[in-house]
Design an enzyme around this catalytic site. Structure first.
Site, PDB file in Angstrom:
ATOM      1  N   SER A 382       0.864  -1.175   0.000  1.00  0.00           N
ATOM      2  CA  SER A 382       0.000   0.000   0.000  1.00  0.00           C
ATOM      3  C   SER A 382       0.897   1.220   0.000  1.00  0.00           C
ATOM      4  CB  SER A 382      -0.924   0.020   1.219  1.00  0.00           C
ATOM      5  OG  SER A 382      -1.652   1.232   1.272  1.00  0.00           O
ATOM      6  N   ARG A 383       0.831   2.015  -1.078  1.00  0.00           N
ATOM      7  CA  ARG A 383       1.756   3.133  -1.216  1.00  0.00           C
ATOM      8  C   ARG A 383       1.363   4.321  -0.343  1.00  0.00           C
ATOM      9  NH1 ARG A 383       1.093   1.226  -6.647  1.00  0.00           N
ATOM     10  NH2 ARG A 383       2.907  -0.014  -7.222  1.00  0.00           N
ATOM     11  N   VAL A 384       0.185   4.274   0.272  1.00  0.00           N
ATOM     12  CA  VAL A 384      -0.174   5.307   1.235  1.00  0.00           C
ATOM     13  C   VAL A 384       0.461   5.014   2.589  1.00  0.00           C
ATOM     14  CG1 VAL A 384      -2.088   6.387   2.463  1.00  0.00           C
ATOM     15  CG2 VAL A 384      -2.277   5.920   0.021  1.00  0.00           C
TER      16      VAL A 384
END
Length: 526
Positions: A382-384
């Site tokens: 998850s790049r967040v």
């Protein structure tokens, strides 16, 4: 003698009809008044004819003024979408074409295809054009919005910082999602992708997130099972279903995600929060290829702007967290895609991975081994990240992914049967309990308090003395204890509070009660 005088018999006299002039005098004033009441104005109609039709595609001539994506009307009220503006217009039909034939009249509308939006759609099952499929009354829409809408600009967006909890412990702990994020759920066929999406919908019951489930090319039985699961879980009043099943016309399957996003954007633009499930984009790409080939258009990247990459990019870009000036609403997207033999480097998967903000990869091997949900932590991301994770969960889950990866390495090493010291044996036993806690059955999303209590018990080492086969009973006892008691910690955590000492004490008390409910230990943990 004279004969009596005979009198003629009286005959009934008939009234003569009035002269024609008198009738005209009576009719003409009334006719003139009716004509004066009609608002006469010129009317322009754009009319063409069908040249050929079949396989959900029609070729239309005689509409030189037709525009791209214009809505055309065919006999029987069937709508069509003008896609290919050659000499003969290539049109995608949004309905059945059995009754259409060459030579039929086609009318241009000068308008684009629109979908109904509004709260009246919640709890309903509709097709991409807003027609009800659940046997209910027609939809009373607040308004009708175009299915193709531009994505919010950079200036209209805000940072993704608010958590979007899915109720799946392994995702919420290791791959947290935020409101406004686009997270791809990808894996082979029958690995539990839809189950994760349904759990995410069920986890929003009682919350402030409205859900839109979009079914593209799915079996009717599978779509029915999803709808029944959401209804049985008590989340149907906060969810709407846009269905274009496998037996629907290809045009409706192609249009379904755009209509669903338009319906969800109404909630986002009104300052609320929405979650969109697209199940799935692989079938949508197949329909796009089918229609492109029938229209004699190249279906690959050379077809820009009609290629499938641009198609999905402009769709998923509509998911966003709006700035406070725009109301602060959010639209989160969970698109689903299918792989073949776990091949993430295929054309459609690589396209979607590059578009989205991360992916949850489900491994078929883990699924068949009984590890459900079968999330591969090595290929999921998850790049967040932790920015969108609740503060309480962030504290406990921060070392979880690294510890789990180390456990998998140690477990693989210990399978060779070599000399294993006590430290390694304890680390493997601890990792096995970690894996057992991260497993959960479908249609049973876990609230945040339950996830934190389990992670706290794991972090404290409380579960190391419990046999593996007793962990399911511990989880059941913990869930019952947390649900039965009115914990101040639950309200504190639900409001975004941190894991303070008072909250830790309450969660540890619930864990202790669940451990005592198992009874005295029968032996050493394996």
């Amino acid at each position: 003698m004279t004969a009596p005088k005979m009198t003629p018999t009286n005959k009934t006299t008939q009234a003569k009809p009035p002269p024609l002039k008198d009738a005209l005098d009576l009719w003409l004033p009334q006719a003139l008044r009716r004509v004066d009441a009609v608002a006469a104005s010129p009317r322009f109609e754009s009319i063409g004819r069908i040249e050929s039709v079949g396989d959900g595609i029609a070729r239309v001539s005689g509409l030189p003024g037709a525009r791209s994506d214009e809505r055309l009307v065919f006999p029987g009220g069937v709508a069509g979408l003008a896609v290919d503006l050659d000499q003969d217009i290539g049109c995608v039909l949004l309905g059945e074409d059995r009754h259409l034939s060459a030579g039929d009249i086609v009318r241009g509308t000068g308008a684009v295809v629109r979908a109904p939006v509004g709260d009246a759609l919640l709890g309903r099952v509709v097709d991409p054009l807003g027609n009800p499929l659940d046997g209910g009354p027609p939809i009373e829409a607040e308004c009708w919005e175009p299915v193709e809408r531009p994505a919010p600009t950079i200036a209209d967006r805000a940072a993704v910082t608010e958590p979007m909890l899915t109720g799946t412990a392994v995702i919420d702990a290791m791959f947290p999602l935020g409101r406004g994020q686009r997270e791809l759920v990808i894996g082979d066929r029958a690995t539990g992708k839809t189950a994760i999406a349904v759990d995410a919908i069920l986890n929003q019951r009682g919350g402030d997130v409205l859900c839109v489930y979009i079914a593209i090319g799915q079996k009717a039985s599978g779509v029915r099972a999803v709808i029944e699961a959401v209804r049985d879980g008590g989340a149907a009043d906060r969810c709407l279903f846009v269905v274009a099943a496998a037996d629907s016309p290809p045009g409706l399957q192609w249009l379904a995600p755009y209509s669903g996003f338009t319906m969800a954007e109404h909630f986002r633009d009104s300052g609320r929060h929405a979650l969109v499930i697209v199940d799935d984009l692989t079938k949508h790409a197949a329909v796009h290829r089918q229609l492109s080939l029938l229209l004699r258009r190249p279906p690959g990247r050379e077809a820009y702007p009609g290629d499938v990459f641009y198609l999905h990019a402009r769709l998923l870009e509509r998911a966003a967290k709006l700035s406070p000036a725009r109301g602060g609403g959010s639209l989160t997207a969970l698109p689903i895609a299918e792989t073949q033999a776990g091949n993430l480097s295929a054309y459609i998967p690589t396209n979607l991975i590059s578009i989205t903000d991360g992916q949850i990869f489900l491994d078929a091997k883990l699924f068949h081994e009984g590890q459900k949900p079968a999330v591969d932590i090595g290929r999921s991301v998850s790049r967040v990240g932790g920015k969108a994770q609740p503060p309480a969960l962030r504290r406990l889950a921060e070392p979880l992914r690294l510890d789990y990866a180390q456990f998998l390495e140690l477990e693989a090493f210990s399978r060779f049967g070599g000399m294993v010291d006590d430290r390694t044996r304890k680390a493997v036993a601890h990792g096995q309990r970690m894996r057992a806690l991260l497993a959960q059955r479908s249609l049973a999303p876990q609230p945040l308090a339950r996830q934190l209590a389990q992670l706290l018990a794991l972090d404290d080492g409380t579960l190391d003395a419990i046999p593996l086969d007793a962990l399911p009973r511990f989880q059941a006892a913990l869930a019952a204890g947390l649900d039965a008691q009115t914990l101040a910690a639950t309200a504190h955590l639900a409001s975004g509070g941190d894991l303070d000492d008072a909250t830790r004490a309450e969660l540890r008390a619930a864990v202790s009660d669940a451990v005592r409910a198992l009874g005295p230990p029968t032996g050493a943990a394996p």
